[in-house]
Design a protein around this motif. Structure first.
Motif, mmCIF file in Angstrom:
data_model
loop_
_atom_site.group_PDB
_atom_site.id
_atom_site.type_symbol
_atom_site.label_atom_id
_atom_site.label_comp_id
_atom_site.label_asym_id
_atom_site.label_seq_id
_atom_site.Cartn_x
_atom_site.Cartn_y
_atom_site.Cartn_z
ATOM 1 N N PRO A 31 14.131 -5.393 -4.096
ATOM 2 C CA PRO A 31 13.006 -4.747 -2.948
ATOM 3 C C PRO A 31 11.898 -4.654 -3.504
ATOM 4 C CG PRO A 31 14.810 -3.869 -4.426
ATOM 5 C CD PRO A 31 15.293 -4.063 -4.944
ATOM 6 N N LEU A 32 11.120 -4.733 -2.110
ATOM 7 C CA LEU A 32 9.552 -5.331 -1.552
ATOM 8 C C LEU A 32 8.794 -4.294 -3.010
ATOM 9 C CD1 LEU A 32 9.598 -7.078 0.652
ATOM 10 C CD2 LEU A 32 9.624 -8.035 -1.550
ATOM 11 N N GLY A 33 9.367 -2.458 -2.941
ATOM 12 C CA GLY A 33 8.062 -1.934 -2.514
ATOM 13 C C GLY A 33 7.950 -1.341 -4.032
ATOM 14 N N ASP A 34 9.613 -1.690 -4.824
ATOM 15 C CA ASP A 34 9.110 -1.675 -6.571
ATOM 16 C C ASP A 34 10.187 -3.212 -7.393
ATOM 17 O OD1 ASP A 34 9.321 -0.636 -9.202
ATOM 18 O OD2 ASP A 34 9.924 1.329 -8.190
ATOM 19 N N PRO A 35 9.349 -4.356 -7.667
ATOM 20 C CA PRO A 35 9.790 -5.041 -8.348
ATOM 21 C C PRO A 35 10.874 -4.106 -9.551
ATOM 22 C CG PRO A 35 7.711 -5.337 -7.764
ATOM 23 C CD PRO A 35 7.870 -3.965 -7.784
ATOM 24 N N GLU A 36 10.229 -2.996 -10.030
ATOM 25 C CA GLU A 36 10.896 -2.559 -11.181
ATOM 26 C C GLU A 36 12.951 -2.384 -10.917
ATOM 27 O OE1 GLU A 36 10.445 0.854 -14.614
ATOM 28 O OE2 GLU A 36 9.428 1.040 -13.585
ATOM 29 N N ILE A 37 13.039 -2.442 -9.584
ATOM 30 C CA ILE A 37 14.635 -2.058 -9.057
ATOM 31 C C ILE A 37 15.702 -3.182 -9.246
ATOM 32 C CG2 ILE A 37 15.586 -1.364 -7.127
ATOM 33 C CD1 ILE A 37 13.296 0.389 -6.008
ATOM 34 N N GLY A 38 14.257 -4.529 -8.470
ATOM 35 C CA GLY A 38 15.363 -5.344 -8.772
ATOM 36 C C GLY A 38 15.634 -6.137 -9.407
ATOM 37 N N GLU A 39 14.542 -5.601 -10.881
ATOM 38 C CA GLU A 39 14.932 -6.360 -12.089
ATOM 39 C C GLU A 39 15.942 -5.454 -13.106
ATOM 40 O OE1 GLU A 39 10.882 -6.434 -13.560
ATOM 41 O OE2 GLU A 39 10.316 -7.615 -12.229
ATOM 42 N N ARG A 40 16.020 -3.839 -12.481
ATOM 43 C CA ARG A 40 16.762 -3.156 -14.062
ATOM 44 C C ARG A 40 17.628 -2.439 -12.808
ATOM 45 N NH1 ARG A 40 12.184 0.587 -16.449
ATOM 46 N NH2 ARG A 40 14.737 1.580 -17.295
ATOM 47 N N ALA A 41 17.501 -1.866 -11.278
ATOM 48 C CA ALA A 41 18.957 -0.815 -11.832
ATOM 49 C C ALA A 41 20.518 -1.514 -11.257
ATOM 50 C CB ALA A 41 18.186 -0.708 -9.638
ATOM 51 N N PHE A 91 12.597 5.605 -8.139
ATOM 52 C CA PHE A 91 13.259 4.879 -9.500
ATOM 53 C C PHE A 91 13.046 4.905 -10.802
ATOM 54 C CE2 PHE A 91 14.559 1.225 -12.273
ATOM 55 C CZ PHE A 91 15.818 1.453 -12.379
ATOM 56 N N ARG A 92 11.907 5.515 -11.153
ATOM 57 C CA ARG A 92 11.462 5.308 -12.783
ATOM 58 C C ARG A 92 12.079 7.265 -12.754
ATOM 59 N NH1 ARG A 92 5.640 2.435 -11.471
ATOM 60 N NH2 ARG A 92 6.851 0.437 -10.353
ATOM 61 N N ARG A 93 11.603 7.447 -11.543
ATOM 62 C CA ARG A 93 11.903 9.143 -12.003
ATOM 63 C C ARG A 93 13.770 9.096 -12.216
ATOM 64 N NH1 ARG A 93 8.945 10.016 -8.086
ATOM 65 N NH2 ARG A 93 9.934 11.109 -6.607
ATOM 66 N N LYS A 94 14.545 8.454 -11.945
ATOM 67 C CA LYS A 94 15.863 8.509 -11.648
ATOM 68 C C LYS A 94 16.712 9.684 -11.072
ATOM 69 C CE LYS A 94 16.960 5.389 -14.557
ATOM 70 N NZ LYS A 94 15.752 4.309 -14.499
ATOM 71 N N GLN A 95 15.288 9.901 -9.766
ATOM 72 C CA GLN A 95 15.628 10.923 -9.112
ATOM 73 C C GLN A 95 17.254 10.509 -8.296
ATOM 74 O OE1 GLN A 95 12.331 11.604 -6.204
ATOM 75 N NE2 GLN A 95 13.754 12.718 -4.457
ATOM 76 N N TYR A 96 17.440 11.403 -7.249
ATOM 77 C CA TYR A 96 19.412 11.239 -6.868
ATOM 78 C C TYR A 96 18.282 11.233 -5.864
ATOM 79 C CZ TYR A 96 22.795 13.189 -4.395
ATOM 80 O OH TYR A 96 24.321 12.960 -3.127
#
Length: 475
Positions: A31-41, A91-96
């Motif tokens: 995901p372009l908006g938050d690279p952390e999602i691609g790395e860690r989700a 994602f960083r807040r682990k929001q549902y």
């Protein structure tokens, strides 16, 4: 729930983990908006709706029951989804944050890990072993089935019209099958639920078609008072207004929460009971499925209409109340009538909003300026002039089924706005556009280049709670 079961089987085989990054099995996921999602989700994040990914549902499932995005371009679509809100990255807040499209990418992971089409994997590992002979993922053999319910919309004059959802259940489009592409019967669903309850009672001696149930039914994300989302299911306790909470039957509660809590919560004076279940719908179809582990009970209902509320949800409430002789008795029929009234008025309110902001006082611009292809979200919006009417129209990805007319709506200092929102409730229902539940979702906002004055882009508020998406004109 079937997707979670498929992952459970692969986890049991040791070829996948609930906590594997999605990217491990779908390498293009980034995901372009938050690279952390691609790395860690992880798979667990996707199945518990905590990836932070938005829900470009009306982009993937266009108007007229048309699946706009095929399997080859689905991941690129998802990579453009929104990833944050006013408080920052979700994602960083682990929001549902409920996203059918995040589920869909896990279907691709199952497919890549197993080496089988997602539909084939379900057939061979779940449906056949359990004897679910009336359950199919996709459209395999469905046309030959004489005992098939179609989805319908009930029109103003009392007549019924079929809603076409065939492209949503195309067996070649695996991302659609996980959230919206499985057909079954009440009998087969009861076979499925009985097998789940049997596995839960005999932990460690699970049916080969059901693995990892203790993980699947474990609470993962808080979604409300005494409610949690699991992996493909949600759970809570009766009495609770959250029973049926993932249904479209929420308008009565939203209109008057205090009255709802006092009149329509099942089992207010009865012993507390755990429920685990889910509701779901696409245009013309609804299903509600619940198990009650403490009594090894299950209730399932299906409906092939969705005009004035979720009939499957009402049926489940009726059955559950009768099953447990819940006290005090709730008048579910009265609730259904209240909900129907709110659903009918909802479209009227949406139309009033559309009319409120419409302004055709300014002269309509030269429509030739708008003709062209606009690209974004890995899809193309083709704007053209209909020969038979001389008016603007568009389609998604050159798909004829997705075509809609464009009507001049208004003009301001920044945008020239055109509408494709159905203005009659019958049309809104029969075209399978119930997800288009805000007047602004049916508007295209065109912009012009400051130097040349030529139309150069359009913006689309495809999801009212997320920022506009930009589509740049390529020709």
């Amino acid at each position: 729930m079937f997707l979670a079961a498929a992952v459970g089987i692969l986890v049991d085989k040791g070829v996948m983990s609930w906590d594997d990054p999605i990217q491990k099995h779908v390498p293009d996921f980034n995901p372009l908006g938050d690279p952390e999602i691609g790395e860690r989700a992880t798979i667990r994040n996707a199945l518990s709706h905590t990836t932070g990914l938005g829900r470009p549902q009306t982009v993937a499932w266009g108007p007229n029951g048309c699946a706009v995005v095929d399997e080859s371009s689905f991941v690129q679509l998802l990579n453009h989804a929104q990833t944050e809100d006013q408080e920052g990255p979700r994602f960083r807040r682990k929001q549902y944050y409920y996203s059918n499209q995040a589920y869909a990418v896990v279907a691709l992971a199952v497919q890549n890990v197993s080496g089988s089409r997602y539909s084939d994997f379900l057939e061979e590992n779940i449906f056949k072993p359990l004897g679910m002979h009336d359950t199919v993922a996709g459209d395999r053999g469905i046309e030959a089935c004489r005992n098939k319910a179609h989805g319908y919309a009930k029109l103003q004059d009392g007549s019924f019209t079929k809603i076409d959802t065939t492209s949503w259940t195309d067996g070649k489009n695996s991302p659609n099958l996980a959230p919206a592409g499985i057909r079954s019967s009440v009998k087969d669903m009861l076979i499925w639920l009985a097998a789940l309850l049997d596995s839960q009672r005999n932990e460690g001696v699970e049916n080969k078609a059901i693995r990892g149930l203790s993980s699947i039914w474990k609470a993962q994300a808080d979604i409300g008072p005494d409610l949690a989302y699991c992996l493909g299911w949600y759970r809570g306790h009766l009495p609770s207004p959250g029973f049926g909470g993932i249904s479209i039957n929420y308008r009565t509660f939203s209109h008057d929460p205090e009255s709802y809590l006092g009149k329509y919560v099942i089992g207010r004076d009865s012993p507390r009971k755990t429920f685990i279940g889910h509701s779901g719908n696409i245009a013309g179809f609804a299903c509600s499925t619940y198990v009650f582990p403490e009594t090894s009970s299950a209730v399932v209902a299906m409906a092939n209409g969705l005009d004035l509320g979720d009939a499957a949800d009402f049926a489940v409430k009726l059955f559950t109340q009768a099953l447990f002789d819940s006290k005090p008795a709730v008048d579910i029929v009265e609730l259904a009538k209240q909900e129907a009234t709110h659903h009918e008025r909802f479209f009227e309110g949406m139309l009033l909003d559309w009319l409120k902001f419409r302004d055709v006082g300014p002269r309509e611009p030269d429509i030739e300026n708008f003709v062209g292809t606009y690209e974004g979200f890995s899809i193309r919006i083709n704007v053209f002039i209909r020969e038979e009417t001389g008016r603007l129209a568009f389609n998604f990805n050159s798909l004829e089924k997705s075509e809609c007319d464009l009507e001049f709506y208004c003009k301001d200092d920044e945008f020239e706005i055109y509408s494709f929102m159905p203005l009659k409730r019958d049309e809104w229902l029969s075209r399978g556009m119930m997800d288009w539940d805000n007047y602004a979702v049916g508007l295209f906002y065109f912009t012009r280049d400051e130097d040349t004055g030529e139309v150069d882009a359009l913006c689309w508020l495809y999801e009212p709670v997320e920022p506009m998406a930009w589509f740049m004109k390529s020709n």
